[in-house]
Design a protein around this motif. Structure first.
Motif, short mmCIF file in Angstrom:
data_model
loop_
_atom_site.label_atom_id
_atom_site.label_comp_id
_atom_site.label_asym_id
_atom_site.label_seq_id
_atom_site.Cartn_x
_atom_site.Cartn_y
_atom_site.Cartn_z
N MET A 149 -61.71 23.03 15.73
CA MET A 149 -61.90 22.70 17.15
C MET A 149 -63.27 23.15 17.66
O MET A 149 -63.52 23.13 18.86
N ALA A 150 -64.16 23.54 16.76
CA ALA A 150 -65.48 24.06 17.16
C ALA A 150 -66.27 23.02 17.95
O ALA A 150 -66.93 23.35 18.94
N SER A 151 -66.22 21.76 17.53
CA SER A 151 -66.98 20.72 18.23
C SER A 151 -66.46 20.52 19.64
O SER A 151 -67.23 20.26 20.57
N VAL A 152 -65.14 20.66 19.81
CA VAL A 152 -64.56 20.52 21.15
C VAL A 152 -64.95 21.73 22.01
O VAL A 152 -65.27 21.59 23.19
N ALA A 153 -64.91 22.92 21.40
CA ALA A 153 -65.31 24.13 22.13
C ALA A 153 -66.76 24.07 22.56
O ALA A 153 -67.13 24.58 23.63
N ALA A 154 -67.61 23.44 21.73
CA ALA A 154 -69.03 23.32 22.07
C ALA A 154 -69.24 22.46 23.30
O ALA A 154 -70.27 22.56 23.97
N ILE A 155 -68.28 21.61 23.61
CA ILE A 155 -68.34 20.79 24.82
C ILE A 155 -67.65 21.51 25.98
O ILE A 155 -68.09 21.45 27.13
N PHE A 156 -66.57 22.23 25.64
CA PHE A 156 -65.75 22.88 26.67
C PHE A 156 -66.54 23.93 27.46
O PHE A 156 -66.52 23.93 28.70
N TYR A 157 -67.26 24.82 26.76
CA TYR A 157 -67.94 25.91 27.47
C TYR A 157 -69.07 25.43 28.37
O TYR A 157 -69.19 25.89 29.52
N PRO A 158 -69.93 24.50 27.94
CA PRO A 158 -70.91 23.96 28.88
C PRO A 158 -70.27 23.28 30.09
O PRO A 158 -70.79 23.38 31.20
N HIS A 159 -69.13 22.62 29.85
CA HIS A 159 -68.43 21.99 30.97
C HIS A 159 -67.93 23.04 31.97
O HIS A 159 -68.08 22.85 33.19
N MET A 160 -67.39 24.15 31.46
CA MET A 160 -66.91 25.21 32.35
C MET A 160 -68.07 25.88 33.09
O MET A 160 -67.94 26.25 34.26
N LEU A 161 -69.20 26.03 32.41
CA LEU A 161 -70.37 26.59 33.07
C LEU A 161 -70.85 25.66 34.19
O LEU A 161 -71.21 26.12 35.29
N ALA A 162 -70.86 24.36 33.93
CA ALA A 162 -71.28 23.39 34.95
C ALA A 162 -70.32 23.41 36.13
O ALA A 162 -70.74 23.31 37.29
N GLU A 163 -69.05 23.58 35.84
CA GLU A 163 -68.05 23.64 36.91
C GLU A 163 -68.27 24.87 37.78
O GLU A 163 -68.18 24.81 39.01
N ARG A 164 -68.57 25.99 37.15
CA ARG A 164 -68.83 27.22 37.90
C ARG A 164 -70.10 27.07 38.73
O ARG A 164 -70.17 27.54 39.87
N ALA A 165 -71.12 26.42 38.16
CA ALA A 165 -72.39 26.25 38.86
C ALA A 165 -72.33 25.24 39.98
O ALA A 165 -73.28 25.12 40.76
N SER A 166 -71.22 24.51 40.09
CA SER A 166 -71.11 23.47 41.12
C SER A 166 -70.88 24.05 42.52
O SER A 166 -70.96 23.33 43.51
N THR A 167 -70.56 25.35 42.61
CA THR A 167 -70.40 26.01 43.91
C THR A 167 -71.59 26.91 44.16
O THR A 167 -72.27 27.35 43.22
N ILE A 168 -71.85 27.23 45.41
CA ILE A 168 -72.98 28.10 45.75
C ILE A 168 -72.80 29.47 45.12
O ILE A 168 -73.72 30.03 44.51
N GLU A 169 -71.59 30.03 45.25
CA GLU A 169 -71.34 31.36 44.69
C GLU A 169 -71.52 31.35 43.18
O GLU A 169 -72.12 32.26 42.60
N GLY A 170 -71.01 30.31 42.54
CA GLY A 170 -71.13 30.21 41.10
C GLY A 170 -72.57 30.05 40.65
O GLY A 170 -73.00 30.65 39.66
#
Length: 518
Positions: A263-284
């Motif tokens: 599942m490494a290839s999926v994880a390589a997509i998952f973490y950047p996606h979660m980072l982008a989601e966090r960065a989508s708010t001002i606090e994040g």
């Protein structure tokens, strides 16, 4: 002499209380008081007090220090929610203590006030990150506030910082000592931490070993000193892993079972996606920007420390950039999708800030130009302000601790009065079960109504049948035994929870699924 320490402790207490007050006032409070994992210590204590036989099924993490701390605090009689709030404050204060230890060893040559200031700057940054977190989510990049919880590896964070401090102290000692207290404490901390949570090896031991090897290669320390420090870390880690063997019967899942490289290839997509989601708010965005800035600063400090052959600064700043990269890469390679494993992304870079007085050595000159009375007045005002803030936060937390979530109270009131045993899935019953006087009245089941022995006392399954079911808003349906389709029942609504009562124990709990744990 001790005035600086007292001021530092007062400021740290105020910051800790204000942080927990913030978490208590936001949706993050669910993580503190009711989250399925966070309530484990309350479940253990409730099971012990109710006289149940202790037969627990745990994950790879044994939570030994966390459990011990909670049980000690619970003896104060503050109730489940009050104990969780106090535990959060104590966790944060212990983190300040670990930072103070680290600041003391890397700035031994500087004034006590500078060492205290370094610890406060780093602690202020960590609490600042926590103040930017407010969601109830348990798998996102809101990692700083996890330090306040009971089961999201707070003691592993403390042990990591303490191990860094002890290693730096060892490197700065004159010659190779003959098993004095320092070596024994380093081995002991490493052993206990490895015993209770193998993540400690990935968070601290391995990155620290790499940093030590790197600075030895750059001739900041000798290879002999590197070998001695590495041997102590290896010895402690080995002893800790060996000590896990007697706990094999309660560790439901360990080691290789967490490795899923497919599942490494999926994880390589998952973490950047979660980072982008966090960065989508001002606090994040502010939080992630600050973390990245700290990592970059740590790289610069590390390079400078190599040039000046400053071993202590090199270890702290080296871990600050290496540990986040190592754990992120490791989790991707292992195919893991739990963001909480990435906590070194926050606490490791924050540790670089204990060097702030050392890096900005000219800053204290501003205060030297001020009259002594003015400096005394500033510190007195700071202490008064912190005490006032602490009093306000304590009052608010005390009032909050007396009020348990209405939906949880509703379920517990009905279950207690029924004197029957019911069942529900992990996320549905954990909070009500933790606040029940008799936690064995709620039994964990999986989606197929089979045994779900995960972070629970397996003695709960001594009874084969239950008479009611507790469900929440989880989208996956709970498949009840066929008899439930024809048996008469009544429904009780408790906000987010629904109780379906069949009046008598007619629902049989099936066997556990082959791989029931997430």
């Amino acid at each position: 002499m001790w005035g600086a320490e007292c001021v530092g402790l007062v400021v740290a207490l105020a910051l800790a209380l204000l942080t927990v007050w913030h978490l208590d006032a936001t949706d993050r409070s669910w993580m503190l008081y009711y989250d399925g994992d966070s309530v484990l210590p309350a479940l253990v204590r409730g099971s012990i007090l109710s006289g149940q036989q202790q037969d627990w099924a745990l994950s790879a993490v044994l939570f030994i220090p966390e459990m011990g701390l909670y049980l000690v605090l619970a003896a104060l009689g503050l109730g489940v929610k009050g104990t969780f709030a106090l535990n959060a404050v104590v966790n944060l204060l212990l983190f300040y203590g670990a930072l103070r230890l680290l600041s003391g060893v890397v700035q031994r040559e500087r004034l006590r006030a500078h060492r205290v200031a370094g610890a406060l700057v780093a602690f202020g940054a960590m609490t600042g990150f926590a103040l930017l977190e407010s969601s109830s989510g348990y798998n996102d990049f809101q990692l700083a506030s996890l330090l306040a919880t009971t089961t999201y590896y707070s003691m592993t964070v403390l042990a990591s910082v303490a191990t860094t401090a002890l290693t730096v102290r060892l490197l700065k000692s004159q010659g190779l000592s003959r098993w004095r207290w320092l070596e024994l404490v380093l081995v002991g901390v490493t052993a206990v931490s490895s015993l209770t949570n193998p993540l400690f090896l990935a968070w601290e031991v391995l990155p620290l070993g790499v940093v030590l090897a790197l600075i030895a290669w750059k001739r900041v320390i000798g290879w002999r000193r590197f070998a001695f420090a590495a041997a102590l870390l290896a010895l402690g880690s080995g002893l800790g892993l060996l000590a896990r063997i007697p706990f094999g019967s309660i560790i439901l899942r360990d080691g290789p079972s967490y490795v899923n490289p497919g599942m490494a290839s999926v994880a390589a997509i998952f973490y950047p996606h979660m980072l982008a989601e966090r960065a989508s708010t001002i606090e994040g965005a502010v939080s992630l920007t600050a973390v990245i800035a700290l990592i970059l600063i740590s790289v610069i400090v590390f390079r400078g420390s190599l040039a000046t052959r400053d071993a202590g600064t090199a270890v702290v700043s080296g871990l600050a950039w290496l540990a986040p990269l190592a754990v992120m890469g490791g989790m991707i390679i292992l195919g893991q999708f739990w963001v909480r494993y990435l906590q070194p992304m926050y606490f490791a870079p924050v540790c670089t800030l204990v060097l702030a007085p050392k890096l900005f050595a000219r800053a204290p000159a501003i205060f030297r130009r001020l009259p002594r009375k003015a400096v005394t007045g500033i510190f007195a005002g700071l202490v008064v302000a912190c005490l006032a803030a602490s009093a306000a936060a304590t009052g608010a937390l005390t009032r909050s601790a007396a009020v348990v979530d209405l939906d949880v109270r509703c379920v517990d009131a009905w279950v207690s009065s029924s004197h029957e045993i019911g069942a529900g899935r992990f996320w549905a019953i954990r909070a009500p079960k933790a606040f029940l006087a008799e936690p064995s009245q709620l039994v964990q089941v999986d989606s197929q109504f089979g045994k779900y022995a995960w972070l629970t006392d397996r003695t709960d399954y001594s009874g084969a049948k239950v008479s009611f079911v507790v469900t929440d808003s989880e989208p996956t349906p709970l498949v009840l035994p066929p008899i439930a389709n024809t048996a008469p029942s009544s429904t009780i609504h408790c906000g987010r929870y629904t109780i379906t009562d069949f009046g008598s124990p007619i629902l049989t709990i099936g066997p556990a699924s082959p791989d029931p744990v997430p």
